[in-house]
Structure formats: structure tokens, C-alpha cells
Write a protein that holds these residues in place. Structure first.
Motif, short mmCIF file in Angstrom:
data_model
loop_
_atom_site.label_atom_id
_atom_site.label_comp_id
_atom_site.label_asym_id
_atom_site.label_seq_id
_atom_site.Cartn_x
_atom_site.Cartn_y
_atom_site.Cartn_z
N GLN A 143 74.47 58.10 30.18
CA GLN A 143 73.47 58.96 29.57
C GLN A 143 73.83 59.28 28.12
N ASN A 144 75.12 59.50 27.87
CA ASN A 144 75.55 59.79 26.51
C ASN A 144 75.32 58.59 25.60
N MET A 145 75.66 57.40 26.07
CA MET A 145 75.44 56.20 25.26
C MET A 145 73.95 55.99 25.00
N THR A 146 73.14 56.21 26.03
CA THR A 146 71.70 56.04 25.87
C THR A 146 71.13 57.04 24.89
N ASN A 147 71.59 58.30 25.00
CA ASN A 147 71.11 59.32 24.08
C ASN A 147 71.43 58.97 22.64
N GLN A 148 72.67 58.50 22.41
CA GLN A 148 73.04 58.13 21.06
C GLN A 148 72.28 56.90 20.58
N ALA A 149 72.06 55.94 21.49
CA ALA A 149 71.28 54.76 21.11
C ALA A 149 69.85 55.14 20.76
N VAL A 150 69.28 56.06 21.54
CA VAL A 150 67.92 56.53 21.26
C VAL A 150 67.88 57.23 19.91
N GLN A 151 68.90 58.05 19.63
CA GLN A 151 68.94 58.70 18.33
C GLN A 151 69.02 57.67 17.21
N MET A 152 69.86 56.66 17.41
CA MET A 152 70.01 55.63 16.40
C MET A 152 68.68 54.93 16.14
N ILE A 153 68.00 54.54 17.21
CA ILE A 153 66.72 53.86 17.07
C ILE A 153 65.68 54.78 16.46
N GLY A 154 65.65 56.04 16.97
CA GLY A 154 64.67 56.99 16.46
C GLY A 154 64.84 57.28 14.99
N PHE A 155 66.09 57.46 14.55
CA PHE A 155 66.33 57.74 13.14
C PHE A 155 66.08 56.51 12.27
N ALA A 156 66.59 55.35 12.72
CA ALA A 156 66.46 54.14 11.91
C ALA A 156 65.00 53.71 11.82
N ALA A 157 64.30 53.69 12.95
CA ALA A 157 62.89 53.29 12.93
C ALA A 157 62.00 54.40 12.43
N GLY A 158 62.50 55.67 12.55
CA GLY A 158 61.67 56.79 12.15
C GLY A 158 61.29 56.76 10.69
N GLY A 159 62.27 56.43 9.84
CA GLY A 159 61.96 56.39 8.41
C GLY A 159 60.87 55.37 8.10
N ALA A 160 60.99 54.16 8.67
CA ALA A 160 59.99 53.13 8.43
C ALA A 160 58.63 53.51 9.02
N MET A 161 58.62 54.10 10.23
CA MET A 161 57.37 54.49 10.87
C MET A 161 56.66 55.60 10.10
N ILE A 162 57.44 56.56 9.62
CA ILE A 162 56.83 57.67 8.87
C ILE A 162 56.27 57.16 7.55
N ALA A 163 56.98 56.22 6.93
CA ALA A 163 56.45 55.64 5.69
C ALA A 163 55.11 54.94 5.95
N ALA A 164 54.92 54.42 7.18
CA ALA A 164 53.69 53.69 7.49
C ALA A 164 52.60 54.58 8.07
N MET A 165 52.97 55.52 8.97
CA MET A 165 51.97 56.29 9.70
C MET A 165 51.85 57.74 9.26
N GLY A 166 52.82 58.25 8.50
CA GLY A 166 52.77 59.63 8.05
C GLY A 166 53.45 60.57 9.03
N PRO A 167 53.92 61.74 8.55
CA PRO A 167 54.68 62.64 9.41
C PRO A 167 53.86 63.32 10.49
N TYR A 168 52.56 63.56 10.26
CA TYR A 168 51.76 64.28 11.25
C TYR A 168 51.50 63.43 12.49
N ARG A 169 51.25 62.15 12.31
CA ARG A 169 51.09 61.27 13.47
C ARG A 169 52.39 61.14 14.24
#
Length: 424
Positions: free
Chosen positions: A157-183
Motif C-alpha cells: 500500500q505504501n509503494m502504491t501510494n507513493q507511485a500514485v503520488q508520483m504519477i499524479g504530480f508528474a502527469a498533473g502538471g501536464a494535465m492542468i496545462a491542457a485542461m485547466g485547474p477547475y476541471r
């Protein structure tokens, strides 16, 4: 004396370690695992969205860190009391109620016309509800997984949580640049709803841990939990190890202004922000896997202090104002050291009675969130005056010093216990 040592050694040598396959085969664990991962993925996306949104509005590192700190600080006020709900009511029901309430609040946050002050208030309420949810989930996990399965399940669970954080943070910047923070905030609301559905389908109902006729007041439960956690030397040291993360989480709170300082024109600032925020979770995934797969349980406790020091030491290199690649490597190595939290968590749950786990985990989680929030707030204030690089380095030096002291205290506290086990 020698004859008395041999049986203890024999028992330890014949303990069978659980496998990841055995743990994943447990249906209820899978439901808790999926629900937590999905909810956390939305949270990471929302955190990046909030940081970018606030910095775009204010251009202030202090304001950005202040709103980011709101994802931690509510635990100071309501966390210790609300965490007791996990010992008063059925734990699955507590988790479902928290998921549904948070989904509704985040839906309101996703409305573009919400004023800044209301956004901050909603963030406060959403995070406030994370205390009883996390306490209920942490207290339920030892009921779902027993023995060494709990150790392996915690690692997974700890590894998964950290992996999810990694994916969420790394992809989050690109997604927000494309879809905006409100979406992105609207997507976070959907993850809470999906988490609730998974819990309904995969986790069976259980009665409340306490007899309905024997329900002390929330204040009495809070005092009893605090006495249990802080009245025992080993538990107190384990809690301080957990709270050490405030030093190495501080850089995440000033990741946006740090990204601005590192900007060279090659990558957009939101993408650099996502990479910075993803580097530590990525390191923790690697560290947790190596720690749980190749280190024996006694070895984990022996290495806990050294890894705690490793979680802070690499941050010192930022004083040299290195380029992005070196910063990412240092933060990654810091994340590897953060795997010591796995050993601290397992040792903690083994020492807490089942009927008080919700309150005990809630107190630790509340303090954990509060320490991180305060550290991030202080880091934002200092970054406005000194710049992000020296602030991160100073956090690393201070954390390394505290970790070294805790490692010595832990070694001294474990000495009598280890000696007693060897002669048992």
C-alpha cells in the motif's frame, strides 16, 4: 542462558513470510487498496491544481505555500477529535461518509466563480474529513490482514501510494496545462465517489469496535489515546520518526517558486513543478520495494534510523543551486530514505491495542499533517525572503540533525527489549 536463547531463535527462523500474491488475493484488501489509490490520485492532481491556481492569482510564494499548507493544518484543530469516530462507529461506514462529503465539497470547489476565501474554507473542510477516513482505514487494515500479511500489505500500500503520488504530480502538471485547474478539481470529486463505490462493493460490514453501551466521550477517548501514544517511550519515538517527514516534505510546498527559479525556457513551469513534486514519491516507491523485499523484519528496525537520516541529507545539495537534473536526483534519493516510514508504521501497529487503533492512528495522522503544514508554511515565508534553494537546504540540515538524535534514542529504547527477546 544459552539454552534459553535457542527456542526464541528457532521460532523466528521458522516464521513464514507472506507474499505479495497472497495479500492481493484478499478481496477486502484489494478494495481498500484500489479505493485509497484512486482517491489519492485525485488528491495529487488537486494539489498541483491549487498550487498553480493560487500562484497564477497572487504570484506570491507565501500565498502558494499557505494554501498548500491548508491541506495539512486542519488536523491541528479537528483531527484528534474526529479520528475517534473510527473507534465509535463502524469503520467502513466512517470511510463511506467521509468520501461522500468530500466529493460534494470538491464539486463546489470546481466552480470557477468561487471566491478565493471560500476556496480556502472548502480546502480546510475537505482535509478535515481526511482524519477520520485515514484513521478508519488504518485501523481496519490489521483486521483484514493478519501476521506477516499485514507487513507485506502495508509495504504494498505504501509503494502504491507513493507511485500514485508520483504519477499524479508528474502527469498533473501536464494535465492542468491542457485542461485547466477547475476541471482537475472536478476530476478529484469523481475519484471520491468512485472510492465510495469500491468500498461498498468490496469491504464487508463490521460492527463498531466498541459496545454501543460503552461509549466514552470523544474528549475522553482523545485523552486516553494521547496517554497511550505519548506515555510509552517506544511509541513516542516512533511517532516522532513519523513526524520527521515535515522536514523532507517542505520542498513540495514551494515547488512552484522553485520551478520558476529553475525555468530555462525548455519546459513549462507547471511541468517542472510536477517533476519536482513527483521525484520524492518515485524514490519512496523504489526504497519501499527494496526495503520490504530484501531486508528482514529485524533488519528494518535496525536500518530505520539510517534511512531517516538519508531522507533529509540529500536536500543539503540545493544550497549549491544545482540544475534541475541534480535537484531531481537529490529529491529522489530523499524519497528512498523515506521508506523508513514502513518500519515505523509496522512497529507502531504491533504495540497498539486493536480497540484503540483508530484513535492512536488518528492522533499520529493529525500530528503528521499538522507538522507538514507548519513546515510548508514556514518554508513559504522563508522562500519569499531567501529564495527556495537555501530554504530547502536548511530544512535538510535541520532534519538530518533531528533524525540522528531520534536514531540514537531508538537504539537506546530498543536495547532492553532486544536483550529480553534474546534471553526468552
Amino acid at each position: 542462558m544459552r539454552a534459553r536463547r535457542l527456542p526464541g531463535r528457532h521460532r523466528r527462523s521458522t516464521e513464514r513470510q507472506a507474499t505479495y500474491g497472497e495479500v492481493i488475493a484478499v478481496k477486502e484488501f484489494r478494495a481498500l487498496w484500489y479505493a485509497q489509490g484512486l482517491s489519492l490520485l485525485g488528491d495529487q492532481l488537486a494539489q498541483v491544481a491549487l498550487a498553480v491556481l493560487v500562484y497564477d492569482r497572487t504570484r506570491s510564494p507565501l500565498a502558494t505555500a499557505a494554501v498548500y499548507a491548508l491541506t495539512y493544518l486542519p488536523s491541528i484543530l479537528g483531527g484528534p477529535l474526529l479520528a475517534g469516530l473510527a473507534d465509535r462507529f463502524a469503520r467502513r461506514g466512517v470511510m463511506l461518509a467521509c468520501d461522500l462529503l468530500r466529493a460534494g465539497l470538491v464539486c463546489v470547489m470546481a466552480l470557477p466563480f468561487i471566491p478565493f476565501w471560500a476556496l480556502c474554507a472548502l480546502v480546510f473542510l475537505v482535509v478535515l474529513l481526511s482524519a477520520p477516513f485515514s484513521a478508519a482505514r488504518a485501523a481496519l487494515l490489521p483486521e483484514v490482514l493478519q501476521g506477516d500479511r499485514y507487513v507485506v500489505g502495508s509495504a504494498l500500500q505504501n509503494m502504491t501510494n507513493q507511485a500514485v503520488q508520483m504519477i499524479g504530480f508528474a502527469a498533473g502538471g501536464a494535465m492542468i496545462a491542457a485542461m485547466g485547474p477547475y476541471r482537475a478539481l472536478a476530476l478529484n470529486a469523481a475519484t471520491f465517489l468512485a472510492s465510495a463505490l469500491i468500498l461498498v462493493a468490496g469491504v464487508r460490514r463490521r460492527p463498531a469496535p466498541r459496545d454501543p453501551g460503552d461509549q466514552p466521550s470523544m474528549w475522553a477517548m482523545t485523552r486516553a489515546g494521547a496517554g497511550l501514544v505519548f506515555g510509552d517511550r517506544e511509541l513516542r519515538t516512533l511517532v516522532l520518526f513519523a513526524w520527521l517527514c515535515g522536514f523532507y516534505v517542505l520542498p513540495e510546498g514551494i515547488a512552484v517558486p522553485y520551478a520558476v527559479a529553475l525555468y530555462t525556457g525548455d519546459l513549462p513551469v507547471p511541468v517542472i513543478t510536477g517533476l519536482l513534486m513527483a521525484s520524492m514519491p518515485a524514490g519512496t516507491v523504489v526504497g519501499a520495494f527494496l526495503f520490504s523485499r530484501f531486508v528482514s523484519p529485524p533488519g528494518r528496525l535496525r536500518l530505520m534510523g539510517w534511512l531517516a537520516m538519508l531522507s533529509c541529507a540529500p536536500l543539503v545539495v540545493t544550497a549549491l543551486r544545482p540544475p534541475l537534473e541534480m535537484v531531481l536526483a537529490a529529491w529522489f534519493l530523499s524519497g528512498v530514505g523515506g521508506a523508513y516510514q514502513l518500519a515505523a508504521n509496522v512497529a507502531f501497529v504491533q504495540r497498539v491495542p486493536a480497540g484503540q487503533r483508530g484513535q492512536a492512528f488518528g492522533l499520529v495522522h493529525s500530528g503528521l499533517m499538522a507538522v507538514q503544514g507548519i513546515a510548508i508554511l514556514i518554508g513559504g515565508y522563508a522562500a519569499e525572503r531567501l529564495g527556495p534553494e537555501p530554504v530547502v537546504a536548511l530544512s535538510g540540515v535541520t532534519g538530518l540533525t533531528v533524525a540522528a538524535v531520534l536514531a540514537m534514542v531508538w537504539a537506546a529504547a530498543r536495547g532492553p527489549r532486544v536483550s529480553a527477546q534474546a534471553t526468552a
